[in-house]
Design a protein around this motif. Structure first.
Motif, PDB file in Angstrom:
ATOM      1  N   GLY A 149       0.783  -1.225   0.000  1.00 35.84           N
ATOM      2  CA  GLY A 149       0.000   0.000   0.000  1.00 35.84           C
ATOM      3  C   GLY A 149       0.816   1.276   0.000  1.00 35.84           C
ATOM      4  O   GLY A 149       0.297   2.343   0.349  1.00 35.84           O
ATOM      5  N   ILE A 150       2.083   1.189  -0.387  1.00 32.11           N
ATOM      6  CA  ILE A 150       2.924   2.386  -0.490  1.00 32.11           C
ATOM      7  C   ILE A 150       2.788   2.983  -1.892  1.00 32.11           C
ATOM      8  O   ILE A 150       2.618   4.187  -2.065  1.00 32.11           O
ATOM      9  N   VAL A 151       2.859   2.107  -2.890  1.00 30.21           N
ATOM     10  CA  VAL A 151       2.725   2.492  -4.294  1.00 30.21           C
ATOM     11  C   VAL A 151       1.680   1.583  -4.931  1.00 30.21           C
ATOM     12  O   VAL A 151       1.706   0.363  -4.737  1.00 30.21           O
ATOM     13  N   ARG A 152       0.763   2.174  -5.687  1.00 31.44           N
ATOM     14  CA  ARG A 152      -0.269   1.378  -6.357  1.00 31.44           C
ATOM     15  C   ARG A 152       0.315   0.654  -7.565  1.00 31.44           C
ATOM     16  O   ARG A 152       1.413   0.955  -8.024  1.00 31.44           O
ATOM     17  N   GLU A 153      -0.451  -0.306  -8.104  1.00 31.14           N
ATOM     18  CA  GLU A 153      -0.010  -1.066  -9.274  1.00 31.14           C
ATOM     19  C   GLU A 153       0.282  -0.161 -10.464  1.00 31.14           C
ATOM     20  O   GLU A 153       1.095  -0.492 -11.325  1.00 31.14           O
ATOM     21  N   VAL A 189       0.797   6.469  -2.875  1.00 27.35           N
ATOM     22  CA  VAL A 189      -0.381   6.658  -2.033  1.00 27.35           C
ATOM     23  C   VAL A 189      -0.176   7.874  -1.125  1.00 27.35           C
ATOM     24  O   VAL A 189       0.870   8.015  -0.481  1.00 27.35           O
ATOM     25  N   LYS A 190      -1.172   8.753  -1.085  1.00 25.21           N
ATOM     26  CA  LYS A 190      -1.097   9.965  -0.271  1.00 25.21           C
ATOM     27  C   LYS A 190      -1.473   9.680   1.182  1.00 25.21           C
ATOM     28  O   LYS A 190      -2.091   8.660   1.496  1.00 25.21           O
ATOM     29  N   CYS A 191      -1.100  10.626   2.066  1.00 22.09           N
ATOM     30  CA  CYS A 191      -1.462  10.525   3.476  1.00 22.09           C
ATOM     31  C   CYS A 191      -1.658  11.938   4.023  1.00 22.09           C
ATOM     32  O   CYS A 191      -1.387  12.930   3.334  1.00 22.09           O
ATOM     33  N   TYR A 192      -2.126  12.049   5.261  1.00 20.06           N
ATOM     34  CA  TYR A 192      -2.251  13.359   5.890  1.00 20.06           C
ATOM     35  C   TYR A 192      -0.871  13.970   6.085  1.00 20.06           C
ATOM     36  O   TYR A 192       0.109  13.271   6.389  1.00 20.06           O
ATOM     37  N   ASP A 193      -0.792  15.288   5.928  1.00 21.93           N
ATOM     38  CA  ASP A 193       0.493  15.979   6.038  1.00 21.93           C
ATOM     39  C   ASP A 193       1.094  15.832   7.430  1.00 21.93           C
ATOM     40  O   ASP A 193       0.395  15.877   8.447  1.00 21.93           O
ATOM     41  N   ASP A 194       2.401  15.655   7.431  1.00 31.27           N
ATOM     42  CA  ASP A 194       3.166  15.585   8.672  1.00 31.27           C
ATOM     43  C   ASP A 194       4.536  16.186   8.374  1.00 31.27           C
ATOM     44  O   ASP A 194       4.863  16.460   7.215  1.00 31.27           O
ATOM     45  N   SER A 206       6.052   4.543  11.374  1.00 35.26           N
ATOM     46  CA  SER A 206       5.190   4.240  10.242  1.00 35.26           C
ATOM     47  C   SER A 206       4.746   2.780  10.306  1.00 35.26           C
ATOM     48  O   SER A 206       5.501   1.899  10.734  1.00 35.26           O
ATOM     49  N   ASP A 207       3.519   2.520   9.874  1.00 37.25           N
ATOM     50  CA  ASP A 207       2.986   1.153   9.904  1.00 37.25           C
ATOM     51  C   ASP A 207       3.822   0.192   9.071  1.00 37.25           C
ATOM     52  O   ASP A 207       3.845  -1.014   9.338  1.00 37.25           O
ATOM     53  N   HIS A 208       4.510   0.719   8.055  1.00 37.57           N
ATOM     54  CA  HIS A 208       5.248  -0.154   7.141  1.00 37.57           C
ATOM     55  C   HIS A 208       6.759   0.076   7.198  1.00 37.57           C
ATOM     56  O   HIS A 208       7.478  -0.327   6.285  1.00 37.57           O
ATOM     57  N   TYR A 209       7.236   0.708   8.253  1.00 39.00           N
ATOM     58  CA  TYR A 209       8.659   1.031   8.331  1.00 39.00           C
ATOM     59  C   TYR A 209       9.532  -0.223   8.228  1.00 39.00           C
ATOM     60  O   TYR A 209      10.612  -0.201   7.631  1.00 39.00           O
TER      61      TYR A 209
END
Length: 346
Positions: A196-200, A205-210, A230-233
């Protein structure tokens, strides 16, 4: 027995970005050009016999029965520092201003670097040296490099005012981190598509600004690169993150002060691949056909009497200098970048 350096990059491919995913782009096809002719023109020297520990035998010498191998520092295991001056038998370096790097001459890459606020703040240089590179003597090698007259008068860096200048000072201390450099395939980054980092399609993929150290994080890619919570670190291990290929990718994704970020991942992958190809050297084993990288990579900082002087007097994760040693051709490549706003000339 390893093939000579003239075989570097021959038949090597970076297949990771053309595995059938739509939108990843033909430019990210990552089939490398044959570098045989290029390296022959550059006068590659025959490869010295290899030691089982990854080093090389001294010229004209062999391993005697029972002889203890020289100590070595394992790649990627922390920093080393060197202090002191020149000694007997000092390595001599020579600037190679005629050496060009295709990654910095490519029009598309130049446009991307401008967009990422890195154009005019990034450069690459080459130097030759006159003695065999011995990994266990890297401290002396690096100190000799920075205090060599040819290097001192030609090694580029950006001044505080944003003007290109040269080092021009007596270096008294070196800090260097050995950067692992083992990856030979862009498939290293395929995992970005599965979590879920990069789509096919290649869209990030965007997220809320931080924010992280004043760096804007507005997508999952920069989040996984910068935020340990990060959930996927853990998609990339700590050893993965130390790899030179990963470091280059991260630098381009983060960019400079006024970076305009990409919506798709292809430009980052293509630029990473182009720089990686230009900077590192490989050998192909004629018997097993296996390809391995022979370059040794350091991330370096230098100090003079006034403190930190290179790559800048101010530290920043996006201000970096990588020193890449080719032991076969006896060349040193330097990749330099100073964090800031983009400049139009280099």
């Amino acid at each position: 027995m390893a093939a000579p350096a003239s075989a570097c990059w021959a038949s090597l491919s970076f297949p990771g970005a053309e595995t059938g995913r739509k939108g990843r782009g033909e430019k990210a096809g990552f089939e490398l050009r044959d570098f045989v002719g290029k390296q022959r023109r550059e006068g590659a020297q025959p490869s010295p016999p290899a030691l089982s520990g990854g080093g090389t035998l001294a010229s004209g010498a062999g391993l005697r029965a029972g002889a203890a191998p020289s100590p070595r520092q394992r790649p990627g295991r922390g920093k080393m520092s060197a202090e002191g001056g020149r000694g007997a038998g000092q390595v001599v370096f020579r600037a190679l201003p005629q050496k060009t790097f295709s990654c910095l001459q490519d029009r598309d890459i130049a446009d991307r670097l401008l967009k990422w606020s890195m154009q005019g703040r990034i450069t690459a240089q080459a130097f030759s040296f006159d003695q065999q590179f011995k990994p266990y003597q890297k401290d002396e090698f690096l100190m000799a490099f920075f205090n060599d007259q040819s290097v001192n008068s030609s090694l580029k860096l950006l001044s505080a005012s944003g003007q290109w200048t040269t080092l021009g000072s007596k270096v008294t201390k070196i800090e260097a981190t050995v950067v692992p450099c083992t990856q030979i395939s862009m498939s290293f980054f395929d995992r970005l598509y599965s979590e879920g980092i990069v789509r096919e399609t290649g869209t990030i993929v965007k997220c809320y600004d931080d924010y992280y150290d004043d760096i804007l994080i507005s997508d999952e890619l920069r989040k996984i690169l910068l935020l340990e919570d990060s959930d996927h670190y853990d998609l990339f291990t700590q050893l993965d993150r130390e790899e030179f290929l990963f470091c280059l990718f991260k630098h381009f994704c983060i960019g400079g002060t006024l970076c305009q970020y990409e919506d798709v991942v292809d430009p980052y992958l293509e630029t990473t691949k182009a720089f990686y190809k230009d900077l590192v050297s490989v050998q192909k084993n004629p018997e097993t056909k296996e390809i391995r990288i022979i370059s040794t990579v350091f991330r370096v900082s230098a100090y003079d009497a006034n403190g930190l002087c290179y790559p800048s007097s101010k530290s920043h994760q996006q201000t970096f200098a990588y020193l890449i040693v080719d032991p076969c051709k006896r060349h040193v490549n330097i990749l330099y970048h100073c964090f800031g706003g983009s400049l139009f000339t280099n």
